[in-house]
Design an enzyme around this catalytic site. Structure first.
Site, short mmCIF file in Angstrom:
data_model
loop_
_atom_site.label_atom_id
_atom_site.label_comp_id
_atom_site.label_asym_id
_atom_site.label_seq_id
_atom_site.Cartn_x
_atom_site.Cartn_y
_atom_site.Cartn_z
N SER A 155 -20.90 2.17 -0.86
CA SER A 155 -20.02 3.15 -0.20
C SER A 155 -20.86 4.25 0.43
O SER A 155 -21.91 4.63 -0.11
CB SER A 155 -19.07 3.79 -1.21
N TYR A 169 -17.51 7.96 -9.15
CA TYR A 169 -17.49 6.93 -8.09
C TYR A 169 -18.74 7.03 -7.23
O TYR A 169 -19.43 6.03 -7.01
CB TYR A 169 -16.23 7.11 -7.24
N1 LIG Z 1 -11.58 1.47 1.67
C1 LIG Z 1 -12.68 2.12 1.95
O1 LIG Z 1 -12.69 2.91 2.89
C2 LIG Z 1 -13.95 1.91 1.15
C3 LIG Z 1 -15.06 2.67 1.49
C4 LIG Z 1 -16.24 2.47 0.80
C5 LIG Z 1 -16.31 1.53 -0.19
N2 LIG Z 1 -15.22 0.79 -0.50
C6 LIG Z 1 -15.36 -0.22 -1.55
O2 LIG Z 1 -14.73 -1.41 -1.17
C7 LIG Z 1 -14.34 -2.14 -2.33
C8 LIG Z 1 -12.88 -2.54 -2.18
O3 LIG Z 1 -12.08 -1.38 -2.17
P1 LIG Z 1 -10.77 -1.25 -1.27
O4 LIG Z 1 -11.01 -0.22 -0.27
O5 LIG Z 1 -10.34 -2.58 -0.83
O6 LIG Z 1 -9.76 -0.61 -2.33
P2 LIG Z 1 -8.51 -1.19 -3.06
O7 LIG Z 1 -7.54 -1.67 -2.06
O8 LIG Z 1 -8.11 -0.14 -4.02
O9 LIG Z 1 -9.10 -2.43 -3.81
C9 LIG Z 1 -9.86 -2.34 -4.96
C10 LIG Z 1 -10.18 -3.75 -5.36
O10 LIG Z 1 -10.89 -3.76 -6.58
C11 LIG Z 1 -10.17 -4.55 -7.51
N3 LIG Z 1 -10.28 -3.95 -8.83
C12 LIG Z 1 -10.09 -2.64 -9.18
N4 LIG Z 1 -10.23 -2.49 -10.50
C13 LIG Z 1 -10.50 -3.70 -11.01
C14 LIG Z 1 -10.74 -4.19 -12.31
N5 LIG Z 1 -10.72 -3.41 -13.38
N6 LIG Z 1 -10.98 -5.50 -12.47
C15 LIG Z 1 -10.99 -6.32 -11.40
N7 LIG Z 1 -10.76 -5.93 -10.14
C16 LIG Z 1 -10.52 -4.63 -9.96
C17 LIG Z 1 -8.74 -4.58 -7.03
O11 LIG Z 1 -8.11 -5.75 -7.49
P3 LIG Z 1 -6.53 -5.84 -7.88
O12 LIG Z 1 -5.98 -6.86 -6.96
O13 LIG Z 1 -6.52 -6.23 -9.30
O14 LIG Z 1 -5.94 -4.47 -7.65
C18 LIG Z 1 -8.92 -4.58 -5.54
O15 LIG Z 1 -9.13 -5.85 -5.02
C19 LIG Z 1 -14.59 -1.22 -3.51
O16 LIG Z 1 -15.81 -1.54 -4.13
C20 LIG Z 1 -14.69 0.15 -2.87
O17 LIG Z 1 -15.45 1.04 -3.62
C21 LIG Z 1 -14.03 0.96 0.14
#
Ligand SMILES: NC(=O)c1ccc[n+]([C@@H]2O[C@H](COP(=O)([O-])OP(=O)(O)OC[C@H]3O[C@@H](n4cnc5c(N)ncnc54)[C@H](OP(=O)(O)O)[C@@H]3O)[C@@H](O)[C@H]2O)c1
Length: 266
Positions: A155, A169
């Site tokens: 991130s 985080y």
């Molecule tokens: N969106 C952004 O702008 C952004 C920016 C920088 C980095 N990221 C990174 O991108 C990745 C995906 O995030 P996202 O943006 O797609 O957010 P999100 O929609 O909140 O998704 C989070 C993902 O992580 C999974 N997850 C969370 N806790 C978990 C657990 N205890 N066990 C297994 N799976 C778990 C969720 O699965 P479930 O289906 O079970 O909910 C979901 O698929 C993360 O690593 C996040 O830090 C995102």
């Protein structure tokens, strides 16, 4: 002639490859899984809820073979067990995308202690366990010319101060970036590349508090992004396909921002 030779080599073709995308049922993981499927890979996805996982895999079956492996990756034991189920359901592993992630926001004065172990477990420890447990499959899949690929989703919050009040985080993501380089150095000789893809702001649940809906993004956020827009599925899928395709096999230990310029222009 040279252009045609590259095109026919299928730089982004993943036919015959197998991939595991943690958190692949929704959000960024879903964008990544759809990109891999569209390139011809067989893709296993995880979600904590079995019905969500099954439904997502069924929807993505239109793109290719997609396998649901429900898993809560809050503990290393769960990661070990997930790999056992992956082994039985899919077998080889050419590509591991450690995407599942957890955040916790709160003001410094009241930021709770419990926001540390849970975030570090999902964001750092279980991704490491996934790599360790999948080493036989990754090593078996990689060759000097076409190594196995591990991609850790980091991130921008782990690269620069974003003032998100997400202390555990941002620390966890900085740890992911360093762990990526450490693993890349150790696994290069085993024909496994390890890279970090570093998203900026994409419209997922994790960033829902930053917009009213997908169209109404906080103007202050947009003015913070040099390219003045959120990331799209195409933006994240393209960098993943570059790293996983034939043309990406010479890149390891890299930290690649996909962030509209936040890191690079800052
Ligand atoms: N969106 C952004 O702008 C952004 C920016 C920088 C980095 N990221 C990174 O991108 C990745 C995906 O995030 P996202 O943006 O797609 O957010 P999100 O929609 O909140 O998704 C989070 C993902 O992580 C999974 N997850 C969370 N806790 C978990 C657990 N205890 N066990 C297994 N799976 C778990 C969720 O699965 P479930 O289906 O079970 O909910 C979901 O698929 C993360 O690593 C996040 O830090 C995102």
């Amino acid at each position: 002639m040279a252009h045609q030779a590259f095109a026919s080599a299928g730089l982004f073709d993943l036919t015959g490859k197998t991939a595991l995308v943690t958190g692949g049922a929704q959000g960024l993981g879903r964008m990544i899984a759809e990109g891999l499927l569209s390139a011809g890979a067989t893709v296993a996805i995880t979600s904590r809820k079995a019905d969500v996982c099954e439904a997502a895999a069924a929807e993505m079956a239109a793109l290719g073979r997609c396998i649901a492996l429900p898993a809560d990756l809050s503990t290393p034991e769960a990661a070990v067990e997930l790999v056992q189920r992956y082994r039985a359901a899919v077998g080889p592993c050419h590509i591991l995308i450690n995407n599942a992630g957890k955040t916790w926001g709160g003001e410094i004065d009241t930021f709770p202690d419990k926001a540390w172990p849970s975030v570090m477990a999902v964001n750092v420890q279980t991704p490491f366990t996934m790599v360790r447990e999948l080493l036989p499959e990754l090593e078996g899949a990689g060759t000097p010319d076409d190594p196995a690929r591990v991609i850790n989703i980091g991130s921008v919050a782990g690269m620069k101060t974003e003032r998100l009040h997400a202390y555990s985080y941002s620390a966890s993501k900085a740890a992911v970036h360093m762990m990526t380089r450490d693993l890349a150095g150790d696994l290069a000789a085993r024909n496994i590349t390890v890279n970090a893809v570093i998203p900026g702001f994409f419209p997922t649940k994790m960033t829902a508090h930053l917009r009213d809906d997908d169209e109404q993004v906080d103007p202050a956020l947009l003015s913070h992004i040099p390219l003045r827009r959120l990331g799209s599925p195409r933006d994240i899928a393209a960098v993943i396909l570059f790293l996983c395709g034939k043309g990406g096999g010479y890149v390891t230990g890299a930290q690649i921002p996909v962030d509209g310029g936040i890191v690079g222009c800052g």
